[in-house]
Write an enzyme that holds these catalytic residues in place. Structure first.
Site, PDB file in Angstrom:
ATOM      1  N   CYS A  13       0.826  -1.195   0.000  1.00  0.00           N
ATOM      2  CA  CYS A  13       0.000   0.000   0.000  1.00  0.00           C
ATOM      3  C   CYS A  13       0.866   1.254   0.000  1.00  0.00           C
ATOM      4  CB  CYS A  13      -0.906   0.003   1.228  1.00  0.00           C
ATOM      5  SG  CYS A  13      -1.892  -1.493   1.403  1.00  0.00           S
ATOM      6  N   CYS A 244      12.831  -4.133   1.920  1.00  0.00           N
ATOM      7  CA  CYS A 244      12.333  -5.073   0.924  1.00  0.00           C
ATOM      8  C   CYS A 244      12.997  -4.870  -0.434  1.00  0.00           C
ATOM      9  CB  CYS A 244      10.821  -4.908   0.788  1.00  0.00           C
ATOM     10  SG  CYS A 244      10.074  -5.954  -0.472  1.00  0.00           S
ATOM     11  N   SER A 291       7.753  -1.318 -16.166  1.00  0.00           N
ATOM     12  CA  SER A 291       8.768  -1.532 -15.143  1.00  0.00           C
ATOM     13  C   SER A 291      10.058  -2.137 -15.681  1.00  0.00           C
ATOM     14  CB  SER A 291       8.213  -2.421 -14.019  1.00  0.00           C
ATOM     15  OG  SER A 291       7.766  -3.665 -14.534  1.00  0.00           O
ATOM     16  N   ASP A 353      12.732  -7.961 -18.446  1.00  0.00           N
ATOM     17  CA  ASP A 353      11.796  -7.503 -17.426  1.00  0.00           C
ATOM     18  C   ASP A 353      12.525  -7.430 -16.095  1.00  0.00           C
ATOM     19  OD1 ASP A 353       9.465  -6.517 -16.410  1.00  0.00           O
ATOM     20  OD2 ASP A 353       8.313  -8.364 -16.605  1.00  0.00           O
ATOM     21  N   ASP A 354      11.917  -6.718 -15.143  1.00  0.00           N
ATOM     22  CA  ASP A 354      12.572  -6.524 -13.851  1.00  0.00           C
ATOM     23  C   ASP A 354      12.360  -7.700 -12.917  1.00  0.00           C
ATOM     24  OD1 ASP A 354       9.903  -6.179 -13.386  1.00  0.00           O
ATOM     25  OD2 ASP A 354      10.078  -4.272 -12.330  1.00  0.00           O
ATOM     26  N   CYS A 390       6.513 -15.003   1.048  1.00  0.00           N
ATOM     27  CA  CYS A 390       6.920 -13.827   1.823  1.00  0.00           C
ATOM     28  C   CYS A 390       6.037 -13.705   3.052  1.00  0.00           C
ATOM     29  CB  CYS A 390       6.811 -12.569   0.962  1.00  0.00           C
ATOM     30  SG  CYS A 390       7.178 -11.049   1.853  1.00  0.00           S
ATOM     31  N   CYS A 447      12.574 -13.808  -0.468  1.00  0.00           N
ATOM     32  CA  CYS A 447      11.826 -14.419  -1.562  1.00  0.00           C
ATOM     33  C   CYS A 447      12.736 -14.987  -2.644  1.00  0.00           C
ATOM     34  CB  CYS A 447      10.854 -13.411  -2.170  1.00  0.00           C
ATOM     35  SG  CYS A 447      11.594 -11.844  -2.637  1.00  0.00           S
TER      36      CYS A 447
END
Length: 468
Positions: A13, A244, A291, A353-354, A390, A447
């Site tokens: 969020c 993170c 991204s 891609d990331d 996670c 992760c």
């Protein structure tokens, strides 16, 4: 405890707060617009004005819920939310509010309380009623147990019982309090504008309202704003910093600063490092937008291969990784991307891609490139493979959701339909981030590896709470 298993909120969020600005509501609305990428399901604002709290929240984007909301007052907090459980309903939207005959408290938080279920059970056993399926309400009820104390001691008492990840904003009557969890897992930035203080999940929100960055909160740090002054404090327990990793590679906007580095520049460096890993013989480099663009640019520059904007996407489809179900993720992926066939036809293509989490987007893009006539497709990912669930808020409940937890890289490559697939190793990824940033060391890579859960403090997950 199983009764609450389906209600646990695993969320990413955005939060925003304003202290002592005459248009606190307007600034908060603009700040939330800048943080919309962190949550598209619901949003809300709570404003303090002359002893009263004025709340407006609902299901939908900021433009849908708050386009004309305006309230007087110089103190406000706001929230944008995405969730995968608990239901997309208004009562789960934040901020959350508690009030009695004497005090008022409103809170909003970004993160996940890993012991929320046991805390909730203990509180309910003591007669506390809950009205949402939101972890944030557990924090609110803990705060309500200590309302007779000084605001700082109220917050410290409640937070001492929490385990997990959180960046927290609390309005206590006419006081604003910001708290960073003891790991520093979720970012929280302090800024200033026209003599007022601003708090935001990302610096892009500070930039939007013309505020300048003062600092990034440190793990366990508490800031209290009262009477026009800022008081610094900290939580009593210290833990190793675990910011993170996904904030660096995915969640935060690329124009934001995190740990003193512009994320666009950092992501380009990840792409440059990626080009050194199993470099493909290719004619052009393309990105999965948006991204993946910085990493693809960095890859192309270092590899000496032309970069082409061959994959287009709709800006109105949202982010597929954070969609609440596989069916919705697949449908949105189909609507989101298109390939310009004239650019890729008969070309050997590196697609960058990331991240590759569940593989929905990547698989669909490979299909589109094949249909457009690409002769070879080499997938390159500028982060390590996702191998674990996670425990601190990212929507990966278990390794079973992750392709590379079930199959080898070669098998995944085959299932994607690509000619080759490679990732950055964990050590390479960490080195790029630690070399580039200027903040404290320490990022969470749980992760990406067979990581143990976050270390527990002395407070057990099943302990009965004591009212304070």
């Amino acid at each position: 405890m199983e009764e609450y298993a389906d209600k646990r909120i695993r969320e990413e969020c955005g939060i925003f707060g304003v202290y002592q600005h005459p248009d606190a509501c307007g600034l908060t609305r603009l700040g939330l617009l800048s943080l919309q990428h962190r949550g598209e399901e619901s949003c809300g604002i709570c404003v303090h004005n002359e002893g009263e709290y004025i709340m407006h929240k609902g299901v939908g984007s900021v433009d849908e819920v708050l386009p004309r909301f305006q309230a007087p007052g110089n103190l406000a907090i706001g929230h944008v939310r995405y969730s995968t459980s608990g239901g997309i309903i208004e009562r789960n939207a934040q901020p959350l509010l508690y009030q009695d005959d004497i005090h008022r408290i409103a809170i909003c938080t970004n993160g996940h309380i890993s012991n929320a279920v046991s805390l909730r059970i203990a509180l309910e056993a003591d007669g506390v009623s809950f009205h949402t399926a939101n972890d944030a309400e557990v924090i609110l009820r803990l705060l309500a147990l200590a309302l007779s104390n000084h605001p700082l001691s109220v917050v410290k008492s409640a937070v001492s019982k929490l385990e997990g990840a959180f960046a927290l904003l609390v309005m206590y009557d006419d006081v604003l309090i910001a708290v960073q969890d003891p790991y520093g897992y979720r970012p929280l930035m302090l800024g200033a504008k026209d003599g007022s203080y601003i708090l935001a999940s990302e610096t892009c929100a500070l930039d939007t309202i013309g505020a300048h960055l003062l600092e990034q909160l440190k793990p366990g740090q508490i800031l209290l704003f009262d009477g026009g002054e800022m008081v610094r404090d900290e939580l009593e327990f210290k833990l190793p910093r675990r910011l993170c990793s996904l904030e660096f590679i995915y969640f935060s906007r690329q124009d934001s600063y995190l740990d003193g580095v512009r994320l666009h520049i950092l992501r380009m460096e990840l792409g440059r490092r990626l080009s050194q890993v199993e470099r493909a013989e290719a004619d052009l480099v393309v990105a999965i937008p948006e991204s993946g663009i910085p990493a693809a640019m960095g890859y192309a520059q270092h590899a000496g291969i032309p970069y082409a904007a061959a994959i287009l996407h709709s800006r109105y489809m949202g982010r597929t990784f954070i969609q609440p179900s596989e069916a919705v993720r697949e449908a949105k992926a189909s609507l989101k991307y298109r390939v310009i066939s004239e650019i890729v036809q008969n070309r050997r293509v590196v697609v960058v891609d990331d991240s590759l989490v569940r593989g929905t987007t990547c698989s669909h893009v490979v299909e589109l490139l094949k249909a457009a006539g690409a002769s070879e497709i080499h997938v390159r990912i500028s982060s390590p493979p996702f191998l674990n669930g996670c425990s601190c808020g990212i929507d990966i409940r278990s390794p079973e959701e992750l392709p590379l937890a079930r199959m080898s890289t070669e098998d995944l490559c085959s299932s994607l339909g690509a000619d080759s697939l490679s990732f950055l190793a964990v050590q390479q990824f960490v080195q790029v981030i630690e070399d580039g940033k200027h903040g404290e060391p320490g990022i969470c890579t749980q992760c990406f590896r067979a990581a143990k859960p976050l270390p527990e403090r002395s407070i057990s997950n099943s302990v009965a709470l004591e009212a304070t």
